[in-house]
Design a protein around this motif. Sequence first.
Motif, PDB file in Angstrom:
ATOM      1  N   ILE A  65       0.839  -1.214   0.000  1.00 12.76           N
ATOM      2  CA  ILE A  65       0.000   0.000   0.000  1.00 12.76           C
ATOM      3  C   ILE A  65       0.867   1.254   0.000  1.00 12.76           C
ATOM      4  O   ILE A  65       0.644   2.179  -0.777  1.00 12.76           O
ATOM      5  CB  ILE A  65      -0.955   0.024   1.211  1.00 12.76           C
ATOM      6  CG1 ILE A  65      -1.985  -1.098   1.109  1.00 12.76           C
ATOM      7  CG2 ILE A  65      -1.689   1.378   1.290  1.00 12.76           C
ATOM      8  CD1 ILE A  65      -2.884  -1.219   2.326  1.00 12.76           C
ATOM      9  N   ARG A  67       3.694   1.641  -1.108  1.00 12.43           N
ATOM     10  CA  ARG A  67       4.553   1.751  -2.295  1.00 12.43           C
ATOM     11  C   ARG A  67       3.765   1.721  -3.600  1.00 12.43           C
ATOM     12  O   ARG A  67       4.365   1.590  -4.681  1.00 12.43           O
ATOM     13  CB  ARG A  67       5.583   0.619  -2.295  1.00 12.43           C
ATOM     14  CG  ARG A  67       6.645   0.789  -1.231  1.00 12.43           C
ATOM     15  CD  ARG A  67       7.612  -0.385  -1.239  1.00 12.43           C
ATOM     16  NE  ARG A  67       6.983  -1.610  -0.757  1.00 12.43           N
ATOM     17  CZ  ARG A  67       7.526  -2.819  -0.849  1.00 12.43           C
ATOM     18  NH1 ARG A  67       8.702  -2.966  -1.418  1.00 12.43           N
ATOM     19  NH2 ARG A  67       6.896  -3.877  -0.375  1.00 12.43           N
ATOM     20  N   ALA A  68       2.454   1.809  -3.533  1.00 14.03           N
ATOM     21  CA  ALA A  68       1.658   1.799  -4.770  1.00 14.03           C
ATOM     22  C   ALA A  68       2.129   2.940  -5.669  1.00 14.03           C
ATOM     23  O   ALA A  68       2.356   4.047  -5.197  1.00 14.03           O
ATOM     24  CB  ALA A  68       0.185   1.963  -4.432  1.00 14.03           C
ATOM     25  N   PRO A  69       2.300   2.662  -6.974  1.00  8.97           N
ATOM     26  CA  PRO A  69       2.960   3.648  -7.847  1.00  8.97           C
ATOM     27  C   PRO A  69       2.082   4.794  -8.347  1.00  8.97           C
ATOM     28  O   PRO A  69       2.581   5.653  -9.065  1.00  8.97           O
ATOM     29  CB  PRO A  69       3.440   2.788  -9.018  1.00  8.97           C
ATOM     30  CG  PRO A  69       2.480   1.660  -9.064  1.00  8.97           C
ATOM     31  CD  PRO A  69       2.047   1.394  -7.654  1.00  8.97           C
ATOM     32  N   SER A  70       0.804   4.791  -8.011  1.00  6.84           N
ATOM     33  CA  SER A  70      -0.027   5.963  -8.336  1.00  6.84           C
ATOM     34  C   SER A  70      -1.084   6.066  -7.240  1.00  6.84           C
ATOM     35  O   SER A  70      -1.375   5.082  -6.551  1.00  6.84           O
ATOM     36  CB  SER A  70      -0.685   5.819  -9.706  1.00  6.84           C
ATOM     37  OG  SER A  70      -1.735   4.876  -9.636  1.00  6.84           O
ATOM     38  N   LEU A  71      -1.653   7.255  -7.104  1.00 12.95           N
ATOM     39  CA  LEU A  71      -2.637   7.426  -6.029  1.00 12.95           C
ATOM     40  C   LEU A  71      -3.918   6.654  -6.329  1.00 12.95           C
ATOM     41  O   LEU A  71      -4.569   6.149  -5.415  1.00 12.95           O
ATOM     42  CB  LEU A  71      -2.924   8.913  -5.804  1.00 12.95           C
ATOM     43  CG  LEU A  71      -1.728   9.745  -5.317  1.00 12.95           C
ATOM     44  CD1 LEU A  71      -2.163  11.161  -4.968  1.00 12.95           C
ATOM     45  CD2 LEU A  71      -1.041   9.104  -4.109  1.00 12.95           C
ATOM     46  N   ALA A  72      -4.258   6.535  -7.619  1.00 14.74           N
ATOM     47  CA  ALA A  72      -5.444   5.747  -7.969  1.00 14.74           C
ATOM     48  C   ALA A  72      -5.244   4.288  -7.559  1.00 14.74           C
ATOM     49  O   ALA A  72      -6.115   3.662  -6.959  1.00 14.74           O
ATOM     50  CB  ALA A  72      -5.722   5.844  -9.465  1.00 14.74           C
ATOM     51  N   ARG A  73      -4.056   3.741  -7.882  1.00  9.47           N
ATOM     52  CA  ARG A  73      -3.769   2.349  -7.520  1.00  9.47           C
ATOM     53  C   ARG A  73      -3.725   2.168  -5.997  1.00  9.47           C
ATOM     54  O   ARG A  73      -4.103   1.136  -5.462  1.00  9.47           O
ATOM     55  CB  ARG A  73      -2.427   1.909  -8.112  1.00  9.47           C
ATOM     56  CG  ARG A  73      -2.426   1.770  -9.617  1.00  9.47           C
ATOM     57  CD  ARG A  73      -3.220   0.557 -10.066  1.00  9.47           C
ATOM     58  NE  ARG A  73      -3.227   0.471 -11.514  1.00  9.47           N
ATOM     59  CZ  ARG A  73      -4.148  -0.200 -12.211  1.00  9.47           C
ATOM     60  NH1 ARG A  73      -5.118  -0.848 -11.605  1.00  9.47           N
ATOM     61  NH2 ARG A  73      -4.094  -0.236 -13.514  1.00  9.47           N
ATOM     62  N   LYS A  74      -3.224   3.187  -5.325  1.00  8.57           N
ATOM     63  CA  LYS A  74      -3.163   3.119  -3.863  1.00  8.57           C
ATOM     64  C   LYS A  74      -4.589   3.045  -3.290  1.00  8.57           C
ATOM     65  O   LYS A  74      -4.872   2.234  -2.407  1.00  8.57           O
ATOM     66  CB  LYS A  74      -2.431   4.355  -3.327  1.00  8.57           C
ATOM     67  CG  LYS A  74      -1.968   4.222  -1.871  1.00  8.57           C
ATOM     68  CD  LYS A  74      -1.435   5.540  -1.314  1.00  8.57           C
ATOM     69  CE  LYS A  74      -0.087   5.950  -1.843  1.00  8.57           C
ATOM     70  NZ  LYS A  74       1.036   5.198  -1.249  1.00  8.57           N
ATOM     71  N   ALA A  75      -5.470   3.875  -3.829  1.00  4.89           N
ATOM     72  CA  ALA A  75      -6.858   3.883  -3.349  1.00  4.89           C
ATOM     73  C   ALA A  75      -7.536   2.537  -3.638  1.00  4.89           C
ATOM     74  O   ALA A  75      -8.239   1.989  -2.791  1.00  4.89           O
ATOM     75  CB  ALA A  75      -7.626   5.031  -3.999  1.00  4.89           C
ATOM     76  N   ILE A  76      -7.287   1.995  -4.830  1.00 13.29           N
ATOM     77  CA  ILE A  76      -7.887   0.703  -5.196  1.00 13.29           C
ATOM     78  C   ILE A  76      -7.414  -0.389  -4.241  1.00 13.29           C
ATOM     79  O   ILE A  76      -8.191  -1.200  -3.749  1.00 13.29           O
ATOM     80  CB  ILE A  76      -7.528   0.329  -6.661  1.00 13.29           C
ATOM     81  CG1 ILE A  76      -8.263   1.247  -7.637  1.00 13.29           C
ATOM     82  CG2 ILE A  76      -7.844  -1.132  -6.953  1.00 13.29           C
ATOM     83  CD1 ILE A  76      -7.783   1.135  -9.087  1.00 13.29           C
ATOM     84  N   LEU A  78      -6.148  -0.044  -1.173  1.00 15.38           N
ATOM     85  CA  LEU A  78      -6.688   0.178   0.177  1.00 15.38           C
ATOM     86  C   LEU A  78      -8.120  -0.337   0.277  1.00 15.38           C
ATOM     87  O   LEU A  78      -8.488  -1.013   1.242  1.00 15.38           O
ATOM     88  CB  LEU A  78      -6.676   1.676   0.505  1.00 15.38           C
ATOM     89  CG  LEU A  78      -5.424   2.234   1.163  1.00 15.38           C
ATOM     90  CD1 LEU A  78      -5.428   3.759   1.082  1.00 15.38           C
ATOM     91  CD2 LEU A  78      -5.309   1.795   2.616  1.00 15.38           C
ATOM     92  N   ALA A  79      -8.914  -0.021  -0.745  1.00 15.44           N
ATOM     93  CA  ALA A  79     -10.320  -0.445  -0.728  1.00 15.44           C
ATOM     94  C   ALA A  79     -10.404  -1.967  -0.755  1.00 15.44           C
ATOM     95  O   ALA A  79     -11.226  -2.570  -0.061  1.00 15.44           O
ATOM     96  CB  ALA A  79     -11.066   0.160  -1.910  1.00 15.44           C
TER      97      ALA A  79
ATOM     98  N   ARG B  57      -6.057  13.141  -3.487  1.00 19.59           N
ATOM     99  CA  ARG B  57      -6.168  13.090  -4.950  1.00 19.59           C
ATOM    100  C   ARG B  57      -6.911  14.300  -5.491  1.00 19.59           C
ATOM    101  O   ARG B  57      -6.471  14.933  -6.454  1.00 19.59           O
ATOM    102  CB  ARG B  57      -6.886  11.807  -5.386  1.00 19.59           C
ATOM    103  CG  ARG B  57      -6.090  10.558  -5.079  1.00 19.59           C
ATOM    104  CD  ARG B  57      -6.769   9.336  -5.612  1.00 19.59           C
ATOM    105  NE  ARG B  57      -6.904   9.406  -7.069  1.00 19.59           N
ATOM    106  CZ  ARG B  57      -7.693   8.601  -7.771  1.00 19.59           C
ATOM    107  NH1 ARG B  57      -8.432   7.701  -7.170  1.00 19.59           N
ATOM    108  NH2 ARG B  57      -7.742   8.713  -9.081  1.00 19.59           N
ATOM    109  N   ASP B  74      -0.431  12.672  -9.466  1.00 21.86           N
ATOM    110  CA  ASP B  74       0.699  11.752  -9.341  1.00 21.86           C
ATOM    111  C   ASP B  74       2.054  12.450  -9.495  1.00 21.86           C
ATOM    112  O   ASP B  74       2.995  12.126  -8.770  1.00 21.86           O
ATOM    113  CB  ASP B  74       0.573  10.606 -10.357  1.00 21.86           C
ATOM    114  CG  ASP B  74      -0.509   9.620  -9.944  1.00 21.86           C
ATOM    115  OD1 ASP B  74      -0.732   9.456  -8.723  1.00 21.86           O
ATOM    116  OD2 ASP B  74      -1.146   9.027 -10.835  1.00 21.86           O
ATOM    117  N   TYR B  78       4.518  12.111  -6.450  1.00 21.98           N
ATOM    118  CA  TYR B  78       5.661  11.213  -6.631  1.00 21.98           C
ATOM    119  C   TYR B  78       6.937  11.895  -7.113  1.00 21.98           C
ATOM    120  O   TYR B  78       7.995  11.288  -7.118  1.00 21.98           O
ATOM    121  CB  TYR B  78       5.291  10.087  -7.603  1.00 21.98           C
ATOM    122  CG  TYR B  78       4.278   9.137  -7.017  1.00 21.98           C
ATOM    123  CD1 TYR B  78       4.681   8.103  -6.170  1.00 21.98           C
ATOM    124  CD2 TYR B  78       2.916   9.278  -7.272  1.00 21.98           C
ATOM    125  CE1 TYR B  78       3.762   7.226  -5.617  1.00 21.98           C
ATOM    126  CE2 TYR B  78       1.984   8.416  -6.720  1.00 21.98           C
ATOM    127  CZ  TYR B  78       2.413   7.393  -5.894  1.00 21.98           C
ATOM    128  OH  TYR B  78       1.500   6.531  -5.340  1.00 21.98           O
TER     129      TYR B  78
END
Lengths: 317, 258
Positions: A65, A67-76, A78-79, B57, B74, B78
């Motif tokens: 979590i 280290r997720a490479p984008s905030l969208a991926r991090k949110a996905i 986490l959910a 976000r 991002d 980042y």
Amino acid sequence: MSLNGLIMIATDTERELEFQAKIDRGEVIEPKDWMPERYRKQLIRMMSQHAHSEVVGMLPEGNWITRAPSLARKAILLAKVQDEGGHGLYIYSAAETLGIDRGEMIDQLHTGKAKYSSIFNYPTLNWADIGAIGWLVDGAAIVNQTALAKCSYGPYSRAMIRICKEENFHHKQGYQMLAYMMRGTKEQQEMAQDSMNRFWWPALMMFGPSDTDSPNSAELMRWKVKLYSNDDLRQRFIDRTVPQAEAIGLVIPDPKLKFNETTRHYEHGEIDWQEFKNVVSGNGPCNRERLRARVKADADGKWVRDAAEAYAKKHMN
Amino acid sequence: MNTNLEKNNALFEYLLRLGDTSLILGHRIAEWCGHAPILEEDIALTNISLDHIGQARLLLDYAGKIEGKGRNEDTLAYHRDARQFRNLLMAEQPNGDFGDTMVRQFLVSVYNFPLYSALSKSADAELAAIAAKSVKEVAYHVRHSSDWLIRLGDGTTESHEKVQQSINDLLIYVDDFFNGDEVDALLVGQNIAPDLNAIRALWNETVQLTMVKAGLVIPQVNSAMRTGSRKGNHTEYLGYILAEMQFLPRAYPDAEWL
């Protein structure tokens, strides 16, 4: 033996026959219905193991979590992990209808008496593993759980219906993530393939030993706790997953894999059952870390739970 | 002087402050995943973390638009170094034990609640909309963390002592919340941001009330209050958070992850 004792035995046998008849008629068993002790025990074993898997499964995914490479991926992610925790809670509650409480189940996990899915004893070593867990691990779980949704125990079956909806979502998100990486840079494609290479065989092992070597199968099938054999479910998973892998350019790490035109099924190479046995018996790559993490969380959190209990007692009125 | 440019620069800074605080606090809370004292808390903490990441976000995405240099959520998250981050110092403090985490959450949430409530009436419509959405989540964060503060304060002797210590330790990062600068002043003047004195008064009131309920005290802070987040002067912890958080996009600059 006393006369009363004999009558009891006779009654239990009658009850067992009636119980079996009920199952054969396709009726659902509810918590307050009479059930054989062995049925209750088997369900507690399966359901607690399932709940533990959801909770232990938070560890390898939680590992990425931050280290997720984008905030969208991090949110996905986490959910998703939050969903898994929710599944754990839901299944623990469903298991409690069988007369065991969550604390007791958790103690059994911590002392090694209860198991959890071996897949979570494999490490998540690169970001693509998060996709592979969603696609392959949740994909395999869905095949299992769709079958369990039709099982004879009401609370478990209902839990599975609800959980499968969320797992289907995770499955799609995992696949979409890998598909995206396979359209990306060379490094991303290598990551995805590396993850496939490491997770394919453990995912196949999630269905358990081959039918010829599955000690609980016959009884569970008679009680309709289990509706399909391990090998049948595994085959369903393979048939469904291989074309998905091919569609995005991932290679299945099994040189013997081939489609049989007559049976319309994929044939696969031999599963390394020795590895399976090793991991189940505690010698997988992360068994020690996973269990220690759970035991530590429980021990570190004791003062918090004690405080909540003390507070609740003080303010009961 | 171009006042619109000044306003945009200030708004960009302001959005980074809000967005970075959410991002870094969300990161910290996510570190709990799978390690909480009880399963219900594992779920609650991932949920709170998700709220913060969601807020980050929206805020960073909007910051990028206001800046107008093509940066998105991002690139901002980042591809900036620690000195460019504007999160509150409190947000980057380590999780410590569960009490430390709840005190940190409580102190920030009790600040965020009046702040976002006021921002939901901001003269900047987009910021107002983001704040209106976020304040509902913040209300839950206040409830959740204050419930725990009260339980721990009024629980066992051990929990009381521990959570009092957490308060004593974390209080030095509170002045940083209210240490407004020319950016705040400019946006207050344009009814885009609220006056921090008013927020501080509301913060004080809620904190005092909760402390009484929990049987805890606000200690006299003897060591110097730490401030500086508005100018990117952080504690040493932030660098490590970023090293972990930014690793993949930095290691594979050509890759897109969605």
